[in-house]
Write a protein that holds these residues in place. Structure first.
Motif, PDB file in Angstrom:
ATOM      1  N   GLY A  41       2.938  61.681   7.407  1.00 49.55           N
ATOM      2  CA  GLY A  41       2.826  62.241   8.749  1.00 49.55           C
ATOM      3  C   GLY A  41       2.026  61.431   9.737  1.00 49.55           C
ATOM      4  N   THR A  42       1.579  60.224   9.369  1.00 50.15           N
ATOM      5  CA  THR A  42       0.774  59.389  10.262  1.00 50.15           C
ATOM      6  C   THR A  42       1.678  58.404  10.999  1.00 50.15           C
ATOM      7  N   THR A  43       1.506  58.316  12.308  1.00 53.31           N
ATOM      8  CA  THR A  43       2.255  57.371  13.127  1.00 53.31           C
ATOM      9  C   THR A  43       1.332  56.755  14.164  1.00 53.31           C
ATOM     10  N   SER A  44       1.781  55.664  14.756  1.00 50.32           N
ATOM     11  CA  SER A  44       1.029  55.044  15.841  1.00 50.32           C
ATOM     12  C   SER A  44       1.981  54.231  16.693  1.00 50.32           C
ATOM     13  N   ARG A  45       1.562  53.977  17.935  1.00 49.28           N
ATOM     14  CA  ARG A  45       2.345  53.162  18.850  1.00 49.28           C
ATOM     15  C   ARG A  45       1.597  51.873  19.158  1.00 49.28           C
ATOM     16  N   LYS A  46       2.345  50.779  19.202  1.00 51.71           N
ATOM     17  CA  LYS A  46       1.744  49.494  19.564  1.00 51.71           C
ATOM     18  C   LYS A  46       1.595  49.418  21.075  1.00 51.71           C
ATOM     19  N   VAL A 188     -10.135  53.248  12.536  1.00 53.10           N
ATOM     20  CA  VAL A 188      -8.796  53.850  12.534  1.00 53.10           C
ATOM     21  C   VAL A 188      -8.846  55.318  12.131  1.00 53.10           C
ATOM     22  N   ARG A 189      -8.155  56.136  12.910  1.00 52.90           N
ATOM     23  CA  ARG A 189      -8.110  57.575  12.649  1.00 52.90           C
ATOM     24  C   ARG A 189      -6.768  58.103  13.139  1.00 52.90           C
ATOM     25  N   PHE A 190      -6.259  59.132  12.453  1.00 50.55           N
ATOM     26  CA  PHE A 190      -5.003  59.778  12.822  1.00 50.55           C
ATOM     27  C   PHE A 190      -5.246  61.259  13.050  1.00 50.55           C
ATOM     28  N   VAL A 192      -3.437  63.782  12.297  1.00 49.10           N
ATOM     29  CA  VAL A 192      -3.047  64.649  11.189  1.00 49.10           C
ATOM     30  C   VAL A 192      -4.133  64.738  10.119  1.00 49.10           C
ATOM     31  N   SER A 193      -5.008  63.722  10.026  1.00 46.54           N
ATOM     32  CA  SER A 193      -6.069  63.736   9.009  1.00 46.54           C
ATOM     33  C   SER A 193      -7.455  63.917   9.623  1.00 46.54           C
ATOM     34  N   GLY A 194      -7.509  64.356  10.891  1.00 48.10           N
ATOM     35  CA  GLY A 194      -8.785  64.740  11.492  1.00 48.10           C
ATOM     36  C   GLY A 194      -9.778  63.601  11.596  1.00 48.10           C
ATOM     37  N   PRO A 195     -11.034  63.837  11.184  1.00 44.08           N
ATOM     38  CA  PRO A 195     -12.083  62.838  11.386  1.00 44.08           C
ATOM     39  C   PRO A 195     -12.098  61.705  10.364  1.00 44.08           C
ATOM     40  N   VAL A 196     -11.206  61.753   9.382  1.00 39.51           N
ATOM     41  CA  VAL A 196     -11.201  60.739   8.327  1.00 39.51           C
ATOM     42  C   VAL A 196     -10.924  59.358   8.923  1.00 39.51           C
ATOM     43  N   ARG A 197     -11.685  58.363   8.498  1.00 41.05           N
ATOM     44  CA  ARG A 197     -11.511  56.989   8.976  1.00 41.05           C
ATOM     45  C   ARG A 197     -10.841  56.131   7.904  1.00 41.05           C
ATOM     46  N   TYR A 198     -10.079  55.134   8.384  1.00 34.19           N
ATOM     47  CA  TYR A 198      -9.345  54.259   7.481  1.00 34.19           C
ATOM     48  C   TYR A 198      -9.750  52.793   7.609  1.00 34.19           C
ATOM     49  N   THR A 199     -10.578  52.466   8.590  1.00 37.46           N
ATOM     50  CA  THR A 199     -11.197  51.147   8.682  1.00 37.46           C
ATOM     51  C   THR A 199     -12.631  51.329   9.159  1.00 37.46           C
ATOM     52  N   GLU A 223      -8.029  46.320  18.810  1.00 36.88           N
ATOM     53  CA  GLU A 223      -7.293  46.545  20.053  1.00 36.88           C
ATOM     54  C   GLU A 223      -5.799  46.447  19.784  1.00 36.88           C
ATOM     55  N   GLY A 224      -5.020  47.029  20.696  1.00 35.72           N
ATOM     56  CA  GLY A 224      -3.585  46.840  20.661  1.00 35.72           C
ATOM     57  C   GLY A 224      -2.771  47.951  20.026  1.00 35.72           C
ATOM     58  N   TRP A 225      -3.465  48.959  19.443  1.00 37.71           N
ATOM     59  CA  TRP A 225      -2.762  50.043  18.764  1.00 37.71           C
ATOM     60  C   TRP A 225      -3.431  51.375  19.104  1.00 37.71           C
ATOM     61  N   LYS A 226      -2.630  52.420  19.193  1.00 35.82           N
ATOM     62  CA  LYS A 226      -3.155  53.726  19.577  1.00 35.82           C
ATOM     63  C   LYS A 226      -4.110  54.295  18.541  1.00 35.82           C
ATOM     64  N   HIS A 227      -3.894  53.992  17.249  1.00 31.26           N
ATOM     65  CA  HIS A 227      -4.748  54.578  16.209  1.00 31.26           C
ATOM     66  C   HIS A 227      -6.048  53.802  16.004  1.00 31.26           C
ATOM     67  N   PHE A 228      -6.244  52.716  16.751  1.00 32.92           N
ATOM     68  CA  PHE A 228      -7.550  52.057  16.762  1.00 32.92           C
ATOM     69  C   PHE A 228      -8.433  52.846  17.728  1.00 32.92           C
ATOM     70  N   ARG A 229      -9.426  53.555  17.208  1.00 30.70           N
ATOM     71  CA  ARG A 229     -10.197  54.496  18.017  1.00 30.70           C
ATOM     72  C   ARG A 229     -11.497  53.921  18.564  1.00 30.70           C
TER      73      ARG A 229
END
Length: 263
Positions: A41-46, A188-190, A192-199, A223-229
């Motif tokens: 369920g995780t997506t992002s836009r460049k 990185v955060r999405f 659908v997974s709330g506050p969980v970070r992936y980087t 930079e460059g991606w929507k899921h980079f918070r």
């Protein structure tokens, strides 16, 4: 680190030139606008394209691919570049999927890049965990890279890969002397997974640099991606509050401009 030229092309993609070698990290060359699916369920836009198009690159001797299964580290245009590269070094599972010249490494395994009239480069995979504990079945295998060659005076060139801060990454401080660190940040955060970070976040980077103590720490993958918070502004705000000894180690690379590290 003398004789090293870095060009930050965007996101996690950096051209490393040293001793006649041209190495490329995590090739991402798609134009902006597309949406990518990362699973569960995780997506992002460049949001931004590369500063240098793939067809404008010089010949690439090796690609250092932290993982092959996420579009923000290997997009279709980057994937199309792989067959023209001399070698692809990536995870063991990624090498099985890619085939061809791909070499798979697990954490702390090593391979060598060799060519006539060039210094051999030893490439050691470093640990990554691309999310919270127990997330491996979802996020898959990821590695970082430590590069060592003759003539280095103050340590290796280390690329963290997509990872959170955890004991495997902290182990780098115990096992390696690091001159220059390319740190994948972005927090990185999405949704659908709330506050969980992936980087890593900027705060994680400050803690890590206090342990590893590289001469130079260079943020990429922010930079460059929507899921980079966490973009540059947020990272700089965190660095402003960091200890001076850590803060002075950070250096920004202008996007698309070749920079000599010794300069």
């Amino acid at each position: 680190m003398k004789g090293v030229r870095l060009t930050h092309i965007g996101g996690p993609t950096v051209l490393i030139e040293v001793g006649g070698w041209r190495l490329l990290t995590d090739p991402t060359f798609d134009p902006p606008g597309r949406r990518y699916f990362f699973g569960w369920g995780t997506t992002s836009r460049k949001l931004a394209g590369p500063a240098i198009a793939a067809h404008d690159l010089p010949p690439i001797d090796a690609v250092l691919l932290s993982h092959d299964h996420h579009g923000d580290n290997l997009d279709p245009a980057g994937r199309a570049l792989l067959p023209s590269a001399g070698v692809v070094v990536t995870t063991a599972s990624g090498a099985r999927r890619l085939g061809g010249s791909a070499r798979g490494l697990g954490p702390w395994e090593t391979t060598r890049l060799q060519a006539p009239e060039r210094p051999a480069i030893e490439v050691t995979a470093t640990p990554c965990r691309h999310g919270p504990p127990l997330s491996h079945p979802i996020v898959g295998d990821v590695i970082g890279f430590a590069l060592r060659w003759d003539g280095q005076e103050d340590g290796v060139l280390w690329i963290s890969g997509d990872t959170v801060l955890y004991d495997g990454v902290r182990e780098v401080a115990d096992r390696l002397d690091v001159d220059t660190a390319l740190l994948h940040l972005g927090g990185v955060r999405f949704g659908v997974s709330g506050p969980v970070r992936y980087t890593m976040t900027a705060r994680d980077a400050v803690e890590l640099c206090g342990l590893v103590r590289p001469r130079t720490a260079i943020p990429i993958h922010y930079e460059g991606w929507k899921h980079f918070r966490q973009g540059r502004e947020a990272i700089e705000a965190e660095l402003a509050a960091a200890p001076q000894d850590v803060r002075e180690r950070f250096r920004w690379l202008p996007i698309g401009v070749a920079i000599d590290l010794a300069a």
